[in-house]
Design an enzyme around this catalytic site. Structure first.
Site, PDB file in Angstrom:
ATOM      1  N   LYS A 112       0.820  -1.213   0.000  1.00  0.00           N
ATOM      2  CA  LYS A 112       0.000   0.000   0.000  1.00  0.00           C
ATOM      3  C   LYS A 112       0.853   1.262   0.000  1.00  0.00           C
ATOM      4  O   LYS A 112       0.500   2.245  -0.631  1.00  0.00           O
ATOM      5  CB  LYS A 112      -0.940   0.005   1.214  1.00  0.00           C
ATOM      6  CG  LYS A 112      -2.061  -0.994   1.057  1.00  0.00           C
ATOM      7  CD  LYS A 112      -3.101  -0.819   2.138  1.00  0.00           C
ATOM      8  CE  LYS A 112      -4.170  -1.890   1.984  1.00  0.00           C
ATOM      9  NZ  LYS A 112      -5.141  -1.847   3.076  1.00  0.00           N
ATOM     10  N   LYS A 197      -5.849 -10.221  -5.548  1.00  0.00           N
ATOM     11  CA  LYS A 197      -6.983 -10.414  -4.640  1.00  0.00           C
ATOM     12  C   LYS A 197      -8.175  -9.555  -5.062  1.00  0.00           C
ATOM     13  O   LYS A 197      -7.985  -8.446  -5.562  1.00  0.00           O
ATOM     14  CB  LYS A 197      -6.532  -9.998  -3.234  1.00  0.00           C
ATOM     15  CG  LYS A 197      -7.513 -10.282  -2.138  1.00  0.00           C
ATOM     16  CD  LYS A 197      -7.026  -9.717  -0.807  1.00  0.00           C
ATOM     17  CE  LYS A 197      -7.258  -8.231  -0.691  1.00  0.00           C
ATOM     18  NZ  LYS A 197      -7.169  -7.713   0.699  1.00  0.00           N
ATOM     19  N   LYS A 200     -11.655  -4.451  -2.027  1.00  0.00           N
ATOM     20  CA  LYS A 200     -12.856  -3.633  -2.153  1.00  0.00           C
ATOM     21  C   LYS A 200     -12.563  -2.150  -2.344  1.00  0.00           C
ATOM     22  O   LYS A 200     -13.470  -1.367  -2.521  1.00  0.00           O
ATOM     23  CB  LYS A 200     -13.766  -3.847  -0.953  1.00  0.00           C
ATOM     24  CG  LYS A 200     -13.245  -3.303   0.376  1.00  0.00           C
ATOM     25  CD  LYS A 200     -14.387  -3.292   1.341  1.00  0.00           C
ATOM     26  CE  LYS A 200     -14.031  -3.817   2.714  1.00  0.00           C
ATOM     27  NZ  LYS A 200     -12.857  -3.176   3.299  1.00  0.00           N
TER      28      LYS A 200
HETATM   29  P1  AMP Z   1     -11.169  -6.013   4.653  1.00  0.00           P
HETATM   30  O1  AMP Z   1     -12.057  -5.772   3.484  1.00  0.00           O
HETATM   31  O2  AMP Z   1      -9.732  -5.890   4.263  1.00  0.00           O
HETATM   32  O3  AMP Z   1     -11.546  -5.250   5.852  1.00  0.00           O
HETATM   33  O4  AMP Z   1     -11.375  -7.543   5.031  1.00  0.00           O
HETATM   34  C1  AMP Z   1     -12.373  -8.063   5.897  1.00  0.00           C
HETATM   35  C2  AMP Z   1     -12.246  -9.563   5.934  1.00  0.00           C
HETATM   36  O5  AMP Z   1     -12.505 -10.125   4.644  1.00  0.00           O
HETATM   37  C3  AMP Z   1     -10.839 -10.038   6.322  1.00  0.00           C
HETATM   38  O6  AMP Z   1     -10.966 -11.174   7.151  1.00  0.00           O
HETATM   39  C4  AMP Z   1     -10.219 -10.403   5.007  1.00  0.00           C
HETATM   40  O7  AMP Z   1      -9.215 -11.393   5.130  1.00  0.00           O
HETATM   41  C5  AMP Z   1     -11.413 -10.935   4.239  1.00  0.00           C
HETATM   42  N1  AMP Z   1     -11.212 -10.755   2.791  1.00  0.00           N
HETATM   43  C6  AMP Z   1     -11.093  -9.564   2.141  1.00  0.00           C
HETATM   44  N2  AMP Z   1     -10.922  -9.766   0.816  1.00  0.00           N
HETATM   45  C7  AMP Z   1     -10.932 -11.118   0.629  1.00  0.00           C
HETATM   46  C8  AMP Z   1     -10.788 -11.956  -0.524  1.00  0.00           C
HETATM   47  N3  AMP Z   1     -10.635 -11.453  -1.742  1.00  0.00           N
HETATM   48  N4  AMP Z   1     -10.854 -13.300  -0.334  1.00  0.00           N
HETATM   49  C9  AMP Z   1     -11.037 -13.823   0.902  1.00  0.00           C
HETATM   50  N5  AMP Z   1     -11.166 -13.085   2.023  1.00  0.00           N
HETATM   51  C10 AMP Z   1     -11.119 -11.741   1.889  1.00  0.00           C
END
Ligand code: AMP
Ligand code: TRP
Length: 332
Positions: A112, A197, A200
């Site tokens: 990042k 990945k 979002k």
């Molecule tokens: P975040 O969006 O980074 O806050 O992620 C929230 C949760 O979703 C965390 O446990 C991440 O590891 C999981 N997560 C986010 N993106 C993915 C993805 N593409 N595949 C699997 N898990 C994800």
């Protein structure tokens, strides 16, 4: 009883990756078998350039989606991180236990920070210290298990290291937590770029399925997913990342395994069609419930208010104990 803690950042709309990697498991399994807390970690959304109004909107939306996904406030605690001061209070103590080298080695920081620099922006100091705040989120509740997707493994490892180090230096204070990951779909990949990945943060992406995408949009995104050269359907994440990602998504939706499903399909077209329908059906009830909850914002607010109150009570003794152990004079 096992204590579980996990969180989601309000930096963008929730994706299919969030759902399959984390949120669905929180709702289906974790809240039923443990004393669980799920948190919209809004302080973490301030580590990169942000718009205040958008963070507020996304925080409310993320909380609503967690409830729409089946988190039940009678079974678990749902709250917003900034409503509970203990996270920031503990984070500072843990900064006094972590080293700067350890922070600079974090993969997400390196990625990042490099991205921010190529955009010509500066890197916020909080991006570097972010994993310490995450460790505080976890350790403040005496957490045993942290259900997360693959990308968070290194951060949970750090929380473990800091817990062990604190305990060694200042006496036994924290539980040493461990990460748990889903059996399939621990890392859902971008449909247009299956070696990255499904994140979002990008605003609109043809390779990202959002939980609130209309069924037609979901179908279109999946039907247009990049697949690999070759015709046959095989599960090989290295050699065939596009097809393997679809197989994982389908397996996660239907409860099968991706290797087994590979044998069932003869063409990419039929695999895409079934995957699209499976995702639409999986998300349909979440979207319906989300619509209902949006009509009742006072209910969501009430859940978050009660959640924060419960969370504060749970966190305070752990954080107070750490303040005493590290040598701070208790208030008279
Ligand atoms: P975040 O969006 O980074 O806050 O992620 C929230 C949760 O979703 C965390 O446990 C991440 O590891 C999981 N997560 C986010 N993106 C993915 C993805 N593409 N595949 C699997 N898990 C994800
Ligand atoms: N860093 C996590 C992510 O990007 C979100 C998060 C913050 C978290 N604090 C947490 C996850 C504590 C689990 C436990 O996904």
């Amino acid at each position: 009883m096992t204590r579980i803690f996990s969180g989601v950042k309000p930096t963008g709309h929730l994706t299919l990756g969030n759902y399959l990697g984390a949120v669905r498991r929180w709702a289906d399994v974790d809240q039923n078998r443990a004393d669980a807390l799920f948190c919209v970690v809004d302080l973490h959304a301030l580590t990169v350039e942000h718009d205040p109004g958008r963070v507020r909107r996304l925080s409310r939306q993320a909380a609503t989606l967690l409830l729409a996904s089946g988190l039940d406030p009678k079974l678990c605690t749902v709250f917003v991180q900034s409503h509970v001061d203990e996270h920031a209070r503990l984070s500072y103590l843990l900064e006094c236990v972590a080293s700067d080298g350890e922070m600079r080695r974090m993969i997400q920081y390196k990625e990042k920070a490099a991205r921010e620099r190529t955009r010509g922006g500066s890197v916020r100091l909080s991006l570097l210290t972010y994993p310490v705040l995450m460790a505080a989120d976890i350790l403040a509740y005496g957490t045993d298990e942290v259900p997360v997707g693959d990308d968070q493994t290194q951060h949970v490892e750090l929380a473990r290291d800091l817990a062990v180090r604190f305990n060694q230096r200042y006496g036994h204070t924290f539980v040493v937590p461990r990460a748990t990951r889903p059996v399939v779909a621990a890392r859902v990949m971008n449909l247009q770029e299956p070696t990255s990945k499904m994140g979002k943060s990008e605003d609109v992406g043809p390779g990202i399925v959002y939980l609130l995408d209309e069924p037609e949009v979901i179908r279109k995104k999946i039907m247009r997913a990049v697949t690999d050269s070759g015709q046959d359907v095989v599960y090989d994440r290295e050699g065939r990342p596009g097809v393997s990602n679809l197989l994982e998504i389908l397996a996660a939706c239907e409860g099968g395994n991706p290797e087994g499903l590979a044998g069932v399909y003869e063409s990419y077209g039929s695999l895409k069609k079934d995957t699209a329908e499976a995702v639409v059906e999986l998300l349909r009830p979440v979207q319906e419930r989300h619509r209902e909850l949006c009509a009742d914002p006072a209910y969501v607010e009430g859940v978050l208010r009660d959640g924060a109150e419960k969370a504060r009570e749970m966190a305070r003794p752990w954080v107070d104990a750490a303040y005493r152990a590290i040598g701070l004079l208790p208030p008279a």
